[in-house]
Design an enzyme around this catalytic site. Structure first.
Site, short mmCIF file in Angstrom:
data_model
loop_
_atom_site.label_atom_id
_atom_site.label_comp_id
_atom_site.label_asym_id
_atom_site.label_seq_id
_atom_site.Cartn_x
_atom_site.Cartn_y
_atom_site.Cartn_z
N HIS A 29 0.77 -1.31 0.01
CA HIS A 29 0.01 -0.15 0.04
C HIS A 29 0.86 1.32 -0.16
O HIS A 29 2.16 1.22 0.47
CB HIS A 29 -0.83 0.10 1.21
CG HIS A 29 -1.62 -1.47 1.49
ND1 HIS A 29 -2.78 -1.61 0.84
CD2 HIS A 29 -1.30 -2.19 2.30
CE1 HIS A 29 -3.24 -2.79 1.26
NE2 HIS A 29 -2.50 -3.09 2.24
N TYR A 45 -9.63 4.37 10.76
CA TYR A 45 -8.23 4.46 11.50
C TYR A 45 -7.45 5.41 10.87
O TYR A 45 -7.63 5.57 9.40
CB TYR A 45 -7.51 3.24 11.31
CG TYR A 45 -6.95 2.60 10.20
CD1 TYR A 45 -5.65 2.92 9.70
CD2 TYR A 45 -7.86 1.80 9.27
CE1 TYR A 45 -5.45 2.49 8.42
CE2 TYR A 45 -7.56 1.36 7.97
CZ TYR A 45 -6.23 1.48 7.66
OH TYR A 45 -5.88 1.01 6.25
N ARG A 120 -10.92 -3.61 -5.30
CA ARG A 120 -10.80 -4.42 -4.10
C ARG A 120 -12.33 -4.25 -3.41
O ARG A 120 -12.98 -3.17 -3.40
CB ARG A 120 -9.94 -3.95 -3.06
CG ARG A 120 -9.60 -4.92 -1.78
CD ARG A 120 -8.48 -4.17 -0.94
NE ARG A 120 -7.91 -5.12 0.02
CZ ARG A 120 -7.38 -4.91 0.96
NH1 ARG A 120 -7.43 -3.71 1.54
NH2 ARG A 120 -7.06 -5.72 1.79
N ARG A 126 -15.09 -4.08 10.64
CA ARG A 126 -14.33 -3.38 11.58
C ARG A 126 -13.70 -2.34 10.68
O ARG A 126 -13.17 -1.31 11.18
CB ARG A 126 -13.48 -4.10 12.49
CG ARG A 126 -12.51 -4.89 11.79
CD ARG A 126 -11.59 -5.73 12.78
NE ARG A 126 -10.84 -6.80 12.10
CZ ARG A 126 -9.72 -6.59 11.15
NH1 ARG A 126 -9.06 -5.40 11.34
NH2 ARG A 126 -9.02 -7.57 10.44
N HIS A 177 -4.84 -13.03 1.68
CA HIS A 177 -4.29 -13.68 3.03
C HIS A 177 -4.83 -14.80 3.53
O HIS A 177 -5.40 -14.91 4.58
CB HIS A 177 -4.39 -12.30 3.99
CG HIS A 177 -4.13 -11.22 3.71
ND1 HIS A 177 -3.00 -10.87 2.53
CD2 HIS A 177 -4.60 -9.94 3.94
CE1 HIS A 177 -2.86 -9.55 2.50
NE2 HIS A 177 -3.86 -8.89 3.29
N ASP A 245 2.50 -7.03 2.44
CA ASP A 245 1.31 -6.16 3.07
C ASP A 245 2.06 -4.94 3.70
O ASP A 245 1.44 -4.11 4.54
CB ASP A 245 0.32 -6.97 3.99
CG ASP A 245 -0.50 -6.25 4.54
OD1 ASP A 245 -1.25 -5.44 3.66
OD2 ASP A 245 -1.02 -6.45 5.82
N ASN A 250 -2.79 -1.37 10.82
CA ASN A 250 -3.67 -1.92 12.01
C ASN A 250 -2.81 -3.20 12.56
O ASN A 250 -3.81 -4.01 12.93
CB ASN A 250 -5.07 -2.34 11.50
CG ASN A 250 -5.87 -0.97 11.24
OD1 ASN A 250 -5.91 -0.08 12.00
ND2 ASN A 250 -6.42 -0.77 9.73
#
Length: 290
Positions: A29, A45, A120, A126, A177, A245, A250
């Site tokens: 990212h 977040y 995506r 969450r 994942h 990743d 997070n």
């Protein structure tokens, strides 16, 4: 930055494993920088900035040739940071965007020219607000003519409910994942066996054998995750991808060393042939074939 947010590792080691020529980090990212590319108001977040320059430096340090940059939920549907990184990288990067059903054909074509090759869909409650399934279906109808695919992110308890919907889309589906499998249940656990059955029955489904740091119960060196990733590489060698990743948004338990993560690769893909498929052939077929 969210108070308990962990910044990425400041000095990852040089991996002992040397990726093959043309290797792709197929899941990473870019965040911000916020003063240039503000984070979305609806975000769940606020990360630390993780710039394109830092990502490309990590790519070179780890020995990879290319990146697939995935739009993360903190930027919402504003893909400006992603597109800027893709245009800066040229042919060394491809991208996965997040879009709404109102996206225009002209906007999609502009994204395609920049290097976007899919969208995506995030089903992790969450991280994002719930979205009606028909919204996702409308997006798929718009991206199919471009030959794009979808990346899906969900938690294992949601797999059973999502499968009929994902199958109905009739498009290449890449599952992030390993479906966030619960490794504490072992290879014979129901969640993993359902996941394996999905891949066996539908050859348009792929998966990323990434993020042992998120799945591990024991922590580094992630020995409890390796059997799951190895099983998928062995049984579905042409439909697996791998990524760092970075910058690991997070993460709560610890912040992984990306060099150490790279050294997991030969444990899950022990042969040169398996490594070439995982890191070179598969991602290039999915993202760089025209």
């Amino acid at each position: 930055m969210t108070p308990d947010y962990l910044p990425f590792h400041p000095d990852p080691k040089k991996p002992a494993f040397t990726p093959p020529s043309g290797a792709v980090d197929a899941h990473c990212h870019v965040f911000g920088p916020a003063d240039v590319f503000p984070y979305a108001a609806e975000r769940k977040y606020t990360p630390c900035d993780a710039s394109k320059e830092q990502l490309f430096a990590l790519r070179d340090h780890l020995g990879f040739s290319k990146n697939v940059i995935v739009q993360a939920s903190c930027h919402g549907k504003n893909n400006d940071a992603l597109l800027d990184a893709l245009r800066s990288a040229g042919d060394k990067a491809r991208g996965i965007a997040v879009v709404g059903p109102d996206i225009s054909k002209a906007e999609l074509l502009d994204m395609h020219a920049a290097g976007v090759r899919g969208v995506r869909f995030n089903f992790v409650k969450r991280l994002v607000d719930d979205t009606p399934r028909e919204v996702f279906r409308a997006i798929v109808d718009k991206i199919k003519p471009l030959g794009w695919h979808i990346i899906v992110y969900f938690e294992p308890q949601d797999l059973h409910d999502l499968v009929p919907f994902l199958i109905s889309l009739d498009i290449t589906v890449v599952i992030d994942h390993m479906g966030r499998v619960d490794v504490s249940k072992g290879l014979g656990g129901q969640d993993f066996q359902e996941f394996v059955a999905l891949l066996k029955e539908h050859d348009n489904f792929w998966t990323k054998v990434s993020c042992p740091e998120r799945l591990s119960v024991k922590g580094p060196p992630y020995d409890d995750v390796i059997p799951f990733a190895h099983y998928l590489v062995e049984h579905f060698p042409t439909r697996v991808l791998w990524g760092t990743d970075w910058p690991h948004p997070n993460m709560k338990s610890h912040m992984p060393d990306d060099g150490a993560l790279t050294d997991v690769i030969p444990l899950i893909a022990p042969t040169e042939q398996a490594q070439k498929l995982l890191l070179v052939d598969n991602p290039n077929r999915l993202y760089w074939a025209e």
